[in-house]
Motif scaffolding. Structure first.
Motif, PDB file in Angstrom:
ATOM      1  N   LEU A   1     -11.442 -15.218  25.728  1.00 33.95           N
ATOM      2  CA  LEU A   1     -12.703 -15.617  25.085  1.00 33.95           C
ATOM      3  C   LEU A   1     -12.468 -16.369  23.775  1.00 33.95           C
ATOM      4  CD1 LEU A   1     -14.869 -12.427  25.760  1.00 33.95           C
ATOM      5  CD2 LEU A   1     -14.924 -14.622  26.971  1.00 33.95           C
ATOM      6  N   ASN A   2     -11.513 -17.287  23.840  1.00 30.32           N
ATOM      7  CA  ASN A   2     -11.190 -18.110  22.678  1.00 30.32           C
ATOM      8  C   ASN A   2     -10.620 -19.426  23.199  1.00 30.32           C
ATOM      9  OD1 ASN A   2      -9.387 -19.273  20.533  1.00 30.32           O
ATOM     10  ND2 ASN A   2     -10.191 -17.528  19.365  1.00 30.32           N
ATOM     11  N   TYR A   3     -11.367 -20.513  22.973  1.00 33.49           N
ATOM     12  CA  TYR A   3     -10.950 -21.807  23.530  1.00 33.49           C
ATOM     13  C   TYR A   3      -9.598 -22.254  22.981  1.00 33.49           C
ATOM     14  CZ  TYR A   3     -15.086 -23.059  26.235  1.00 33.49           C
ATOM     15  OH  TYR A   3     -16.057 -23.115  27.196  1.00 33.49           O
ATOM     16  N   SER A   4      -9.411 -22.077  21.697  1.00 34.89           N
ATOM     17  CA  SER A   4      -8.164 -22.520  21.078  1.00 34.89           C
ATOM     18  C   SER A   4      -6.975 -21.732  21.637  1.00 34.89           C
ATOM     19  CB  SER A   4      -8.237 -22.347  19.562  1.00 34.89           C
ATOM     20  OG  SER A   4      -7.007 -22.716  18.958  1.00 34.89           O
ATOM     21  N   LYS A   5      -7.111 -20.409  21.719  1.00 35.35           N
ATOM     22  CA  LYS A   5      -6.030 -19.572  22.229  1.00 35.35           C
ATOM     23  C   LYS A   5      -5.768 -19.852  23.705  1.00 35.35           C
ATOM     24  CE  LYS A   5      -5.957 -15.354  20.771  1.00 35.35           C
ATOM     25  NZ  LYS A   5      -6.284 -13.915  20.562  1.00 35.35           N
ATOM     26  N   ALA A   6      -6.834 -20.009  24.481  1.00 33.20           N
ATOM     27  CA  ALA A   6      -6.677 -20.282  25.912  1.00 33.20           C
ATOM     28  C   ALA A   6      -6.004 -21.634  26.134  1.00 33.20           C
ATOM     29  CB  ALA A   6      -8.042 -20.236  26.593  1.00 33.20           C
TER      30      ALA A   6
ATOM     31  N   TYR B   1      -1.268 -24.833  27.748  1.00 39.01           N
ATOM     32  CA  TYR B   1      -0.628 -26.102  27.345  1.00 39.01           C
ATOM     33  C   TYR B   1      -1.584 -27.284  27.542  1.00 39.01           C
ATOM     34  CZ  TYR B   1       3.507 -23.149  27.506  1.00 39.01           C
ATOM     35  OH  TYR B   1       4.393 -22.131  27.302  1.00 39.01           O
ATOM     36  N   LEU B   2      -2.845 -27.053  27.147  1.00 37.06           N
ATOM     37  CA  LEU B   2      -3.864 -28.096  27.195  1.00 37.06           C
ATOM     38  C   LEU B   2      -4.422 -28.303  25.796  1.00 37.06           C
ATOM     39  CD1 LEU B   2      -5.954 -26.918  30.309  1.00 37.06           C
ATOM     40  CD2 LEU B   2      -4.247 -28.733  30.286  1.00 37.06           C
ATOM     41  N   THR B   3      -5.067 -29.424  25.584  1.00 37.60           N
ATOM     42  CA  THR B   3      -5.818 -29.586  24.349  1.00 37.60           C
ATOM     43  C   THR B   3      -7.170 -28.914  24.532  1.00 37.60           C
ATOM     44  OG1 THR B   3      -6.808 -31.683  25.042  1.00 37.60           O
ATOM     45  CG2 THR B   3      -4.678 -31.785  23.881  1.00 37.60           C
ATOM     46  N   GLN B   4      -7.794 -28.536  23.428  1.00 40.07           N
ATOM     47  CA  GLN B   4      -9.077 -27.823  23.518  1.00 40.07           C
ATOM     48  C   GLN B   4     -10.172 -28.692  24.149  1.00 40.07           C
ATOM     49  OE1 GLN B   4      -9.948 -25.518  20.035  1.00 40.07           O
ATOM     50  NE2 GLN B   4     -12.151 -25.454  20.461  1.00 40.07           N
ATOM     51  N   PRO B   5     -10.233 -29.999  23.829  1.00 38.11           N
ATOM     52  CA  PRO B   5     -11.254 -30.839  24.477  1.00 38.11           C
ATOM     53  C   PRO B   5     -11.069 -30.935  25.988  1.00 38.11           C
ATOM     54  CG  PRO B   5     -10.472 -31.892  22.477  1.00 38.11           C
ATOM     55  CD  PRO B   5      -9.571 -30.718  22.723  1.00 38.11           C
TER      56      PRO B   5
ATOM     57  N   SER C   1     -12.308 -27.720  27.510  1.00 38.59           N
ATOM     58  CA  SER C   1     -13.776 -27.704  27.471  1.00 38.59           C
ATOM     59  C   SER C   1     -14.352 -28.557  28.594  1.00 38.59           C
ATOM     60  CB  SER C   1     -14.279 -28.219  26.113  1.00 38.59           C
ATOM     61  OG  SER C   1     -13.877 -27.359  25.061  1.00 38.59           O
ATOM     62  N   ARG C   2     -13.753 -29.710  28.819  1.00 35.50           N
ATOM     63  CA  ARG C   2     -14.245 -30.600  29.870  1.00 35.50           C
ATOM     64  C   ARG C   2     -14.065 -29.968  31.245  1.00 35.50           C
ATOM     65  NH1 ARG C   2     -11.365 -34.595  28.766  1.00 35.50           N
ATOM     66  NH2 ARG C   2      -9.849 -34.660  30.466  1.00 35.50           N
ATOM     67  N   HIS C   3     -12.887 -29.302  31.461  1.00 31.45           N
ATOM     68  CA  HIS C   3     -12.635 -28.662  32.751  1.00 31.45           C
ATOM     69  C   HIS C   3     -13.628 -27.530  33.013  1.00 31.45           C
ATOM     70  CE1 HIS C   3      -8.141 -30.065  32.903  1.00 31.45           C
ATOM     71  NE2 HIS C   3      -9.001 -31.060  33.047  1.00 31.45           N
ATOM     72  N   ILE C   4     -13.934 -26.749  31.985  1.00 31.42           N
ATOM     73  CA  ILE C   4     -14.892 -25.656  32.151  1.00 31.42           C
ATOM     74  C   ILE C   4     -16.292 -26.218  32.445  1.00 31.42           C
ATOM     75  CG2 ILE C   4     -16.045 -23.726  31.007  1.00 31.42           C
ATOM     76  CD1 ILE C   4     -13.143 -23.154  31.845  1.00 31.42           C
ATOM     77  N   HIS C   5     -16.620 -27.296  31.778  1.00 29.07           N
ATOM     78  CA  HIS C   5     -17.911 -27.942  32.036  1.00 29.07           C
ATOM     79  C   HIS C   5     -17.990 -28.422  33.484  1.00 29.07           C
ATOM     80  CE1 HIS C   5     -21.539 -30.291  31.371  1.00 29.07           C
ATOM     81  NE2 HIS C   5     -20.917 -31.365  31.888  1.00 29.07           N
TER      82      HIS C   5
END
Length: 277
Positions: free
Chosen positions: A16-21, A26-30, A33-37
């Motif tokens: 439950l943490n985008y940065s940690k996940a 080994y992905l960037t946060q953006p 976010s796009r993949h989850i969207h």
């Protein structure tokens, strides 16, 4: 659907943490976010509630996390089984053995192994002790059933004890021990003996030397041989006595075979393999 998107969702649902996940994946946060969207678009439902302070799963998100965890686990297990089967489909192992020593069980062993590893091709080689040991050391065999194992000599080999076999002595006709029901190694102290040649059969020769020393007896070698048949021949013509394991006693035919009574007068059958194999 790309299974990696499901794995990304499960990682985010866990921490439950985008940065940690994103770091774990080994992905960037953006990108995460796009993949989850994209995943939410596919499901037609919101999976996470996100604000500036925290990330939480929605009710649909919790259901998806439970169900998709099972899907991903099943997928990973299936891939593992397929890869394992693929790796062994053309695999083989090479097994060496001393013919008479393993006669009581080698057929059972072959069926047992084949039933449990049907995709592995198994080749067998029957040979003598020293050649089998050399073949394992030289990676020409993967496994070997051998006797007369001196574990102090095998730094590179692993081994497992299979069973013990009692020793017997073959004596010529009219020998002073001929009518005995059993003898001890002490009875053979300084007795003329047929023994294996240290140059052609070093492991067997060393075994017999240590056997006599163990019982404080002198090994008086009058003739050396390179195989059992030669030893039996020289015994039959009266040259001396010859020690063999019980499983070879049938080869003696009409020569007198006497059990050795010492409890420790045994040879052990071992399965050996190279530690690096």
């Amino acid at each position: 659907m790309d299974v990696n998107r499901l794995k990304e969702f499960i990682v985010l649902a866990d921490c439950l943490n985008y940065s940690k996940a994103a770091n774990q994946l080994y992905l960037t946060q953006p990108v995460l976010s796009r993949h989850i969207h994209d995943l939410e678009e596919t499901f037609g439902a919101q999976l996470f509630v996100r604000d500036t302070h925290k990330v939480e799963l929605t009710d649909i998100g919790r259901l998806a996390a439970d169900e998709l965890s099972n899907v991903v686990s099943a997928y990973d297990a299936a891939i593992h089984k397929i890869k394992q089967a693929s790796a062994t489909a053309n695999g083989s192992i090479r097994v060496g053995f001393l013919g008479q020593a393993v006669k009581p069980f080698i057929t059972q062993f072959t069926h047992y192994f084949k039933d449990r590893h049907p995709l592995i091709k198994t080749d067998y080689l029957a040979s003598n002790l020293d050649l089998l040991i050399d073949a394992v050391n030289n990676d020409e065999l993967d496994l070997a059933f051998i006797t007369h194992l001196d574990t102090t000599m095998f730094k590179n080999l692993a081994y497992r004890h299979v069973m013990d076999d009692k020793l017997c002595v073959i004596v010529p006709v009219a020998h002073r021990l001929y009518n005995r029901d059993s003898v001890s190694i002490r009875d053979l102290d300084n007795e003329p003996m047929i023994a294996f040649n240290p140059e052609t059969n070093p492991h067997t020769a060393l075994f017999h030397e240590k056997l006599f020393k163990k019982f404080n007896s002198r090994l008086n070698v009058v003739h050396t041989v390179s195989n059992v048949d030669s030893g039996l021949f020289y015994t039959s013509v009266g040259s001396g006595c010859f020690i063999i394991p019980r499983h070879l006693s049938d080869l003696a035919n009409d020569i007198r075979v006497i059990p050795i009574s010492d409890p420790d007068a045994v040879i052990s059958l071992h399965l050996i393999w190279k530690k690096s194999n």
